[in-house]
Scaffold this motif. Structure first.
Motif, PDB file in Angstrom:
ATOM      1  N   GLN A  50     -30.312  28.256 -18.083  1.00 22.77           N
ATOM      2  CA  GLN A  50     -28.833  27.873 -17.172  1.00 22.77           C
ATOM      3  C   GLN A  50     -28.531  29.595 -17.368  1.00 22.77           C
ATOM      4  OE1 GLN A  50     -28.204  26.199 -14.436  1.00 22.77           O
ATOM      5  NE2 GLN A  50     -30.063  24.441 -14.638  1.00 22.77           N
ATOM      6  N   PRO A  51     -28.036  29.981 -15.772  1.00 21.21           N
ATOM      7  CA  PRO A  51     -27.044  31.273 -15.598  1.00 21.21           C
ATOM      8  C   PRO A  51     -25.444  30.767 -16.366  1.00 21.21           C
ATOM      9  CG  PRO A  51     -27.679  30.122 -12.833  1.00 21.21           C
ATOM     10  CD  PRO A  51     -28.410  29.826 -14.067  1.00 21.21           C
ATOM     11  N   VAL A  52     -25.260  31.996 -16.426  1.00 22.21           N
ATOM     12  CA  VAL A  52     -24.200  31.475 -17.253  1.00 22.21           C
ATOM     13  C   VAL A  52     -23.039  32.401 -16.431  1.00 22.21           C
ATOM     14  CG1 VAL A  52     -22.163  31.777 -19.390  1.00 22.21           C
ATOM     15  CG2 VAL A  52     -24.950  30.731 -19.495  1.00 22.21           C
ATOM     16  N   VAL A  53     -22.233  31.274 -15.843  1.00 19.40           N
ATOM     17  CA  VAL A  53     -20.766  32.189 -15.423  1.00 19.40           C
ATOM     18  C   VAL A  53     -19.708  32.921 -15.883  1.00 19.40           C
ATOM     19  CG1 VAL A  53     -19.857  32.516 -12.746  1.00 19.40           C
ATOM     20  CG2 VAL A  53     -22.202  31.543 -12.796  1.00 19.40           C
ATOM     21  N   ILE A  54     -19.281  33.329 -16.602  1.00 25.60           N
ATOM     22  CA  ILE A  54     -17.864  33.473 -17.526  1.00 25.60           C
ATOM     23  C   ILE A  54     -16.525  33.832 -16.120  1.00 25.60           C
ATOM     24  CG2 ILE A  54     -16.154  34.648 -18.452  1.00 25.60           C
ATOM     25  CD1 ILE A  54     -19.006  35.230 -20.361  1.00 25.60           C
ATOM     26  N   ILE A  55     -15.571  32.782 -16.242  1.00 26.51           N
ATOM     27  CA  ILE A  55     -14.569  33.391 -15.289  1.00 26.51           C
ATOM     28  C   ILE A  55     -12.968  33.773 -15.749  1.00 26.51           C
ATOM     29  CG2 ILE A  55     -13.054  32.404 -12.785  1.00 26.51           C
ATOM     30  CD1 ILE A  55     -15.382  31.068 -12.933  1.00 26.51           C
ATOM     31  N   ASP A  56     -12.426  35.034 -15.545  1.00 21.55           N
ATOM     32  CA  ASP A  56     -11.652  35.628 -16.609  1.00 21.55           C
ATOM     33  C   ASP A  56      -9.902  34.316 -15.755  1.00 21.55           C
ATOM     34  OD1 ASP A  56      -9.541  36.118 -18.069  1.00 21.55           O
ATOM     35  OD2 ASP A  56     -10.563  38.270 -18.163  1.00 21.55           O
ATOM     36  N   MET A  57      -9.286  34.037 -15.548  1.00 13.42           N
ATOM     37  CA  MET A  57      -8.217  34.289 -14.689  1.00 13.42           C
ATOM     38  C   MET A  57      -7.044  34.343 -15.212  1.00 13.42           C
ATOM     39  SD  MET A  57      -9.095  30.239 -12.958  1.00 13.42           S
ATOM     40  CE  MET A  57      -7.728  30.726 -12.193  1.00 13.42           C
ATOM     41  N   THR A  58      -7.226  34.890 -16.817  1.00 12.54           N
ATOM     42  CA  THR A  58      -5.899  36.264 -17.133  1.00 12.54           C
ATOM     43  C   THR A  58      -4.731  36.196 -15.952  1.00 12.54           C
ATOM     44  OG1 THR A  58      -7.021  36.179 -19.034  1.00 12.54           O
ATOM     45  CG2 THR A  58      -4.888  37.335 -19.240  1.00 12.54           C
ATOM     46  N   LYS A  59      -5.342  37.024 -15.608  1.00 12.72           N
ATOM     47  CA  LYS A  59      -4.202  38.095 -14.568  1.00 12.72           C
ATOM     48  C   LYS A  59      -3.580  36.865 -13.841  1.00 12.72           C
ATOM     49  CE  LYS A  59      -7.124  41.951 -14.275  1.00 12.72           C
ATOM     50  NZ  LYS A  59      -7.930  43.155 -13.448  1.00 12.72           N
ATOM     51  N   THR A  60      -4.065  35.909 -13.058  1.00 13.68           N
ATOM     52  CA  THR A  60      -3.633  34.248 -12.218  1.00 13.68           C
ATOM     53  C   THR A  60      -2.306  34.142 -12.737  1.00 13.68           C
ATOM     54  OG1 THR A  60      -5.862  34.337 -10.840  1.00 13.68           O
ATOM     55  CG2 THR A  60      -4.145  32.869 -10.978  1.00 13.68           C
ATOM     56  N   ASN A  62      -1.031  35.254 -15.436  1.00 17.08           N
ATOM     57  CA  ASN A  62      -0.116  35.612 -15.537  1.00 17.08           C
ATOM     58  C   ASN A  62       0.621  36.476 -14.208  1.00 17.08           C
ATOM     59  OD1 ASN A  62      -0.770  36.825 -18.191  1.00 17.08           O
ATOM     60  ND2 ASN A  62      -1.827  38.999 -17.714  1.00 17.08           N
ATOM     61  N   ALA A  63       0.291  36.633 -13.286  1.00 13.64           N
ATOM     62  CA  ALA A  63       1.205  36.426 -11.527  1.00 13.64           C
ATOM     63  C   ALA A  63       2.303  35.145 -11.847  1.00 13.64           C
ATOM     64  CB  ALA A  63       0.174  36.566 -10.588  1.00 13.64           C
ATOM     65  N   LEU A  64       1.704  33.915 -11.808  1.00 13.67           N
ATOM     66  CA  LEU A  64       1.591  32.640 -11.705  1.00 13.67           C
ATOM     67  C   LEU A  64       3.237  32.047 -12.679  1.00 13.67           C
ATOM     68  CD1 LEU A  64      -1.549  30.641  -9.994  1.00 13.67           C
ATOM     69  CD2 LEU A  64       0.808  31.820  -8.592  1.00 13.67           C
ATOM     70  N   SER A  65       3.037  32.236 -13.994  1.00 16.85           N
ATOM     71  CA  SER A  65       3.732  31.987 -14.441  1.00 16.85           C
ATOM     72  C   SER A  65       3.498  32.547 -15.959  1.00 16.85           C
ATOM     73  CB  SER A  65       3.413  30.369 -15.533  1.00 16.85           C
ATOM     74  OG  SER A  65       1.834  30.644 -16.392  1.00 16.85           O
ATOM     75  N   GLY A  66       3.163  34.177 -15.957  1.00 18.38           N
ATOM     76  CA  GLY A  66       3.882  34.735 -16.907  1.00 18.38           C
ATOM     77  C   GLY A  66       2.648  34.802 -18.143  1.00 18.38           C
ATOM     78  N   GLY A  67       2.307  33.762 -18.075  1.00 14.38           N
ATOM     79  CA  GLY A  67       0.601  33.934 -19.073  1.00 14.38           C
ATOM     80  C   GLY A  67       1.118  33.014 -19.993  1.00 14.38           C
ATOM     81  N   LYS A  68      -0.205  33.513 -21.602  1.00 16.81           N
ATOM     82  CA  LYS A  68       1.001  33.229 -22.420  1.00 16.81           C
ATOM     83  C   LYS A  68       2.045  34.000 -23.333  1.00 16.81           C
ATOM     84  CE  LYS A  68      -4.555  32.999 -24.166  1.00 16.81           C
ATOM     85  NZ  LYS A  68      -5.041  33.213 -25.215  1.00 16.81           N
ATOM     86  N   PRO A 128       0.870  41.187 -11.124  1.00 11.72           N
ATOM     87  CA  PRO A 128       0.984  42.039  -9.755  1.00 11.72           C
ATOM     88  C   PRO A 128       0.164  40.679  -8.954  1.00 11.72           C
ATOM     89  CG  PRO A 128      -0.555  43.341 -11.046  1.00 11.72           C
ATOM     90  CD  PRO A 128       0.118  41.954 -12.071  1.00 11.72           C
ATOM     91  N   ALA A 129       0.837  40.505  -8.302  1.00 12.03           N
ATOM     92  CA  ALA A 129      -0.379  38.926  -7.716  1.00 12.03           C
ATOM     93  C   ALA A 129      -1.173  39.524  -5.803  1.00 12.03           C
ATOM     94  CB  ALA A 129       1.221  38.462  -5.972  1.00 12.03           C
ATOM     95  N   ALA A 130      -2.308  39.761  -6.665  1.00  8.63           N
ATOM     96  CA  ALA A 130      -3.226  40.376  -5.647  1.00  8.63           C
ATOM     97  C   ALA A 130      -4.570  39.511  -5.684  1.00  8.63           C
ATOM     98  CB  ALA A 130      -3.383  41.594  -6.628  1.00  8.63           C
ATOM     99  N   TYR A 131      -5.116  40.055  -4.788  1.00 11.38           N
ATOM    100  CA  TYR A 131      -6.230  39.245  -3.587  1.00 11.38           C
ATOM    101  C   TYR A 131      -7.321  38.936  -5.172  1.00 11.38           C
ATOM    102  CZ  TYR A 131      -8.898  43.928  -3.064  1.00 11.38           C
ATOM    103  OH  TYR A 131      -9.330  44.628  -2.913  1.00 11.38           O
ATOM    104  N   ASP A 132      -7.648  40.473  -6.168  1.00 14.37           N
ATOM    105  CA  ASP A 132      -8.487  40.255  -7.369  1.00 14.37           C
ATOM    106  C   ASP A 132      -7.988  39.675  -8.468  1.00 14.37           C
ATOM    107  OD1 ASP A 132      -7.132  42.484  -7.935  1.00 14.37           O
ATOM    108  OD2 ASP A 132      -8.581  43.462  -7.528  1.00 14.37           O
ATOM    109  N   ASN A 133      -7.371  38.801  -8.703  1.00 13.32           N
ATOM    110  CA  ASN A 133      -6.814  38.620 -10.023  1.00 13.32           C
ATOM    111  C   ASN A 133      -7.721  37.318 -11.134  1.00 13.32           C
ATOM    112  OD1 ASN A 133      -4.092  40.261  -9.779  1.00 13.32           O
ATOM    113  ND2 ASN A 133      -2.845  38.204  -9.002  1.00 13.32           N
ATOM    114  N   VAL A 134      -8.871  37.144  -9.719  1.00 12.26           N
ATOM    115  CA  VAL A 134      -9.525  36.788 -11.132  1.00 12.26           C
ATOM    116  C   VAL A 134     -11.563  37.532 -11.341  1.00 12.26           C
ATOM    117  CG1 VAL A 134     -11.096  34.663 -10.560  1.00 12.26           C
ATOM    118  CG2 VAL A 134      -8.638  34.381  -9.963  1.00 12.26           C
ATOM    119  N   ASP A 135     -11.459  37.539 -12.173  1.00 11.23           N
ATOM    120  CA  ASP A 135     -12.489  38.375 -13.096  1.00 11.23           C
ATOM    121  C   ASP A 135     -13.888  37.502 -12.683  1.00 11.23           C
ATOM    122  OD1 ASP A 135     -11.407  40.536 -12.073  1.00 11.23           O
ATOM    123  OD2 ASP A 135     -10.345  40.518 -14.712  1.00 11.23           O
TER     124      ASP A 135
END
Length: 191
Positions: A50-60, A62-68, A128-135
């Protein structure tokens, strides 16, 4: 007196041979060849993961709640340095304006009036709030393909032809026999 010379008359008739013939005939019979075909199917075996998809939402985050918390406080501390440099630049600009003796009017009042309308410097604690915050990163493994090639076994049995020959005929006969007719001369002995 001359006497006529007697002559012999000879008549001949040629012989004729008559021939009648009838051709021989072949009679050929053959049954079609017998074909026996046995096939083995091709087998294809494909194994995939099965293909593995890794989604990194760290930037999102950080933009919404400040992150860790650790990253959040690191951004606050690094923003203080930028903020302090901007406050120092603003203060130097204000004192340069107050210390300018060539400027007319009341420079202290002018600077105080400008500082009332200025906005406070903001700390950049959120990302920053940007459209490409999800990798996205997709890991796709190549499929393993095993092919067992099928085959066909073909057996052909040829049937011999059955050949029969019917003989013809030749009929030879005399259509007309040869003949020779001799007529002797007539001699007149009276004189």
């Amino acid at each position: 007196m001359t006497l006529p010379i007697p002559q012999i008359q000879i008549q001949s008739v040629s012989g004729r041979i008559g021939i009648q013939s009838q051709s021989g005939q072949y009679e050929i019979r053959q049954t079609p060849a017998t074909i026996d075909i046995q096939t083995t199917d091709t087998v294809i075996d494909i194994q995939t993961e099965q293909p593995v998809v890794i989604i990194d939402m760290t930037k999102t985050r950080n933009a919404l709640s400040g992150g860790k918390p650790e990253a959040f406080w690191n951004r606050i501390y690094s923003s203080y340095q930028d903020c302090a440099i901007r406050y120092i630049q603003r203060t130097v600009q204000e004192y340069n304006q107050i210390g300018d003796l060539t400027a007319g009017g009341n420079p202290v009042a002018d600077v105080a009036k400008q500082s009332l309308s200025q906005q406070d410097l903001k700390l950049n604690v959120f990302g920053p709030a940007a459209y490409d915050n999800v990798d996205f990163q997709a890991i796709i493994s190549k499929p393993e393909v095993n092919v067992q090639v099928g085959r066909a076994d073909i057996n052909v049995k040829v049937n011999k032809p059955d050949i029969q020959y019917n003989r013809g005929s030749v009929n030879v006969y005399m259509e007309q026999y040869a003949s020779v007719t001799i007529t002797p001369p007539i001699i007149d002995l009276t004189y």
